[in-house]
Design an enzyme around this catalytic site. Sequence first.
Site, PDB file in Angstrom:
ATOM      1  N   SER A 243       0.801  -1.215   0.000  1.00 18.29           N
ATOM      2  CA  SER A 243       0.000   0.000   0.000  1.00 18.29           C
ATOM      3  C   SER A 243       0.840   1.273   0.000  1.00 18.29           C
ATOM      4  CB  SER A 243      -0.961  -0.045   1.182  1.00 18.29           C
ATOM      5  OG  SER A 243      -1.964   0.916   1.008  1.00 18.29           O
ATOM      6  N   HIS A 244       0.683   2.085   1.058  1.00 12.26           N
ATOM      7  CA  HIS A 244       1.363   3.376   1.093  1.00 12.26           C
ATOM      8  C   HIS A 244       2.806   3.262   1.576  1.00 12.26           C
ATOM      9  CE1 HIS A 244      -0.389   2.372   4.915  1.00 12.26           C
ATOM     10  NE2 HIS A 244       0.540   3.094   5.481  1.00 12.26           N
ATOM     11  N   ASP A 408      -2.646   6.489  -3.312  1.00 13.49           N
ATOM     12  CA  ASP A 408      -1.480   5.815  -2.723  1.00 13.49           C
ATOM     13  C   ASP A 408      -0.969   4.673  -3.595  1.00 13.49           C
ATOM     14  OD1 ASP A 408      -3.581   4.017  -2.259  1.00 13.49           O
ATOM     15  OD2 ASP A 408      -2.658   3.264  -0.418  1.00 13.49           O
ATOM     16  N   ASP A 410      -1.402   1.437  -3.864  1.00 17.05           N
ATOM     17  CA  ASP A 410      -2.307   0.483  -4.499  1.00 17.05           C
ATOM     18  C   ASP A 410      -3.646   1.095  -4.901  1.00 17.05           C
ATOM     19  OD1 ASP A 410      -2.880   0.785  -1.787  1.00 17.05           O
ATOM     20  OD2 ASP A 410      -3.813  -1.175  -1.645  1.00 17.05           O
ATOM     21  N   ASP A 412      -6.051   2.717  -3.259  1.00 19.11           N
ATOM     22  CA  ASP A 412      -7.280   2.716  -2.467  1.00 19.11           C
ATOM     23  C   ASP A 412      -7.422   3.957  -1.587  1.00 19.11           C
ATOM     24  OD1 ASP A 412      -5.279   1.903  -0.770  1.00 19.11           O
ATOM     25  OD2 ASP A 412      -6.305   0.104  -0.037  1.00 19.11           O
ATOM     26  N   ARG A 413      -6.345   4.721  -1.414  1.00 21.46           N
ATOM     27  CA  ARG A 413      -6.455   5.947  -0.615  1.00 21.46           C
ATOM     28  C   ARG A 413      -6.580   7.168  -1.512  1.00 21.46           C
ATOM     29  NH1 ARG A 413      -2.647   5.673   4.704  1.00 21.46           N
ATOM     30  NH2 ARG A 413      -3.125   3.519   5.234  1.00 21.46           N
ATOM     31  N   LYS A 508     -11.828   0.375  -0.096  1.00 22.46           N
ATOM     32  CA  LYS A 508     -11.785   1.817  -0.278  1.00 22.46           C
ATOM     33  C   LYS A 508     -11.256   2.085  -1.688  1.00 22.46           C
ATOM     34  CE  LYS A 508      -7.452   2.247   2.409  1.00 22.46           C
ATOM     35  NZ  LYS A 508      -7.269   1.042   3.247  1.00 22.46           N
TER      36      LYS A 508
HETATM   37  C1  VG1 Z   1      -3.646   1.884   8.415  1.00 20.11           C
HETATM   38  C2  VG1 Z   1      -4.799   2.829   8.593  1.00 20.11           C
HETATM   39  C3  VG1 Z   1      -6.108   2.085   8.374  1.00 20.11           C
HETATM   40  C4  VG1 Z   1      -6.100   1.450   6.986  1.00 20.11           C
HETATM   41  C5  VG1 Z   1      -4.882   0.565   6.849  1.00 20.11           C
HETATM   42  C6  VG1 Z   1      -4.749  -0.033   5.464  1.00 20.11           C
HETATM   43  O1  VG1 Z   1      -3.718   0.845   9.350  1.00 20.11           O
HETATM   44  O2  VG1 Z   1      -4.766   3.401   9.879  1.00 20.11           O
HETATM   45  O3  VG1 Z   1      -7.169   2.984   8.531  1.00 20.11           O
HETATM   46  O4  VG1 Z   1      -7.258   0.682   6.788  1.00 20.11           O
HETATM   47  O5  VG1 Z   1      -3.703   1.319   7.114  1.00 20.11           O
HETATM   48  O6  VG1 Z   1      -4.688   0.944   4.473  1.00 20.11           O
HETATM   49  P1  VG1 Z   1      -2.845   0.847  10.710  1.00 20.11           P
HETATM   50  O7  VG1 Z   1      -3.138  -0.484  11.365  1.00 20.11           O
HETATM   51  O8  VG1 Z   1      -1.414   1.019  10.300  1.00 20.11           O
HETATM   52  O9  VG1 Z   1      -3.318   2.016  11.499  1.00 20.11           O
HETATM   53  V1  VG1 Z   1      -3.766   0.612   3.084  1.00 20.11           V
HETATM   54  O10 VG1 Z   1      -4.068   1.871   1.957  1.00 20.11           O
HETATM   55  O11 VG1 Z   1      -2.254   0.553   3.768  1.00 20.11           O
HETATM   56  O12 VG1 Z   1      -4.302  -0.845   2.556  1.00 20.11           O
HETATM   57 CO    CO Z   2      -3.554   1.460   0.075  1.00 18.34          CO
END
Ligand code: VG1
Ligand code: CO
Length: 692
Positions: A243-244, A408, A410, A412-413, A508
């Site tokens: 992801s990010h 981001d 992937d 989704d953000r 998302k």
């Molecule tokens: C973080 C965010 C959460 C989100 C998750 C996955 O998780 O706080 O809201 O759903 O990332 O997003 P955490 O456990 O680090 O707080 V993504 O775009 O990384 O799939």
């Molecule tokens: Co993501």
Amino acid sequence: MGFSNPQSITCSTSHIGDEYLIFPPDAFGYPTPTTLLPCSGLLAARAQLPNHPTTIRRIPMAFSAGIQTAFLSPPPPPPPTNAATSALSHPISSLSFLNCSPPFPLQFSSKLPLKCPSSIRASSNSTTVAESLGLKINSVPTKPIEGQKTGTSGLRKKVKVFIDENYLANWIQALFSSLPPEDFVDGLLVLGGDGRYFNKEAAQKIIKIAAGNGVGKILVGREGIMSTPAVSAANGGFIMSASHNPGGPDYDWGIKFNYSSGQPAPESITDKIYGNTLSISEIKMADIPDVDLSCLGVTNFGNFTVEVVDPVSDYLELLETVFDFPLIKGLLSRSDFRFIFDAMHAVTGAYAKPIFVDKLGASPDSILNGVPLEDFGHGHPDPNLTYAKELVDILYGKNGPDFGAASDGDGDRNMILGRGFFVTPSDSVAIIAANAQEAIPYFRSGLKGLARSMPTSGALDRVAQKLNLLFFEVPTGWKFFGNLMDAGKLSICGEESFGTGSDHIREKDGIWAVLAWLSIIAYQNKDKKPGEKLISVSDVVKEHWATYGRNYFSRYDYDECESEGANKMIVFLRDLVSKSKAGDSYGSYTLQFADDFTYTDPVDGSVASKQGIRFVFTDGSRIIYRLSGTGSAGATVRIYIEQFEPDASKHNMDAQIALKPLIALALSVSKLKDFTGREKPTKQHSSWSGHQ
Ligand code: VG1
Ligand code: CO
């Protein structure tokens, strides 16, 4: 498109393993339309030998000529037994197009042996366990590996960890062993990813293990690229993404698994996977060669099929059913509205041009960092005020555009910006929900319900209340929204962490959020004549605050703390919670309640406990503490601070100033400095909620 001079095409052929590859001379790798010879739609065709995997390639440029597939005719003779190393012994001499009447012969000569990905080499101590319709399946012995527990969203570790011999393979096999066979045997799985380093190798491994476990067909995005929302739209499968988190040999890799109806696997499954990683002893791997993921097409191996697909088209088709594209196009083509989208060299680079430029008429230079790169151009593909600084500087700069957005790794953000204005994600979801029915055709008949993750601000709650809608507060992570959507109780939801989405899919969706905002702006300006002042992003937000009040919100992140100190702090806070009672004084605030958030899913009754420690005060202010479940090293402490302000005359403050007393309280209550040694939040996150 004409085929007037096919004889002039000179193709190279090469014999690799049991296949012949044919390419036009200047189209090695994925041929783009610009590399096509004008006389031909031929991009690449892979021929099939008798009793060997069949490959028929789609030829995209040939579509317009009504020709969809190509095959070799007549089939070339079988290769010599030591095929892998021998030169092409029987040059292919003609190629015909299907559906083309009369069949169109193409002449080409054999030259230049091409290098192709090598076939899988099964580990020397593996044994063949099954052979069906030419598909040989090896049993590769393995041992359990510690620490393969799935976090908030998939398994994330450093690339260096994932490339260890069976690290990825163990987890994938453990996953198949966790699912009822009827869910995947002969079934269809989608494989996507954000284009990061190690995805290419990982894709080949996943394909082989899926085949080894009896999956019928894998749909893979070209070059292994497909965003998380697009995979979800296609009903789920694997997403190769952290992801990010940053990418490259020294950074992160990750894998997510989305299950029925395309939603992230629930904890009941991820717990089983983890259990299986602790007892695994064999990996079932099909003995098939690597599949070329650079060209669209279908490859059959016995009864197993891999189809390389365009990652955009189906997803775009879905979005067209959700939004009023002509309305958005009208906005984007106005000379008095300027739009910019930052793909951060991540997966939405593959989506931005086809959607925003080709379909919606945005200017080609409105796409920033639009080429997906394995290391995201040394960037951190996290759309916030710190990591999308280039975009932020443009929007806050002199004569900035009217609308800016980023997504981001992937896809989704999302981050939404107006000129010199940042929309906090907690406000964003509330504003989308408040305007959805008017501005977005998908919601025209009304919303079913709204939901947010627990730490997300209460702005959405107020919209639910006003519109008299069902409302849910779930733990952090998108996996908790899916059941509510499947049960018809939820239409729009979001998280404070730049995630917003709806029940059009079960993830998302960054591009959806951008289109939702463009729809709102377009709708509100639809009657504005050229030259009239347009309603801006900041106008929309301020109007929303005036109606509903403003929820000031901030999140502080303390990345990669020592796990021991961070865990001790959580234990300390839990103890404090157990001793606290309503009416206790915390500075100038009076406690309403404190707890460690527990969620009971109203649909299936499953319980998720220890989801974040909250202190909720009588004026609605909240302080929340939790440890991140997406980091790849150490522990990341997150503190969320929120305070509601109904008075419109106090809506234009910087969040850091408005929240100062509560932030100070959050730090002193937790003794954060004593436990973690941290004086300040990780620099990157210290400002991102402060710009309003
Ligand atoms: C973080 C965010 C959460 C989100 C998750 C996955 O998780 O706080 O809201 O759903 O990332 O997003 P955490 O456990 O680090 O707080 V993504 O775009 O990384 O799939
Ligand atoms: Co993501």
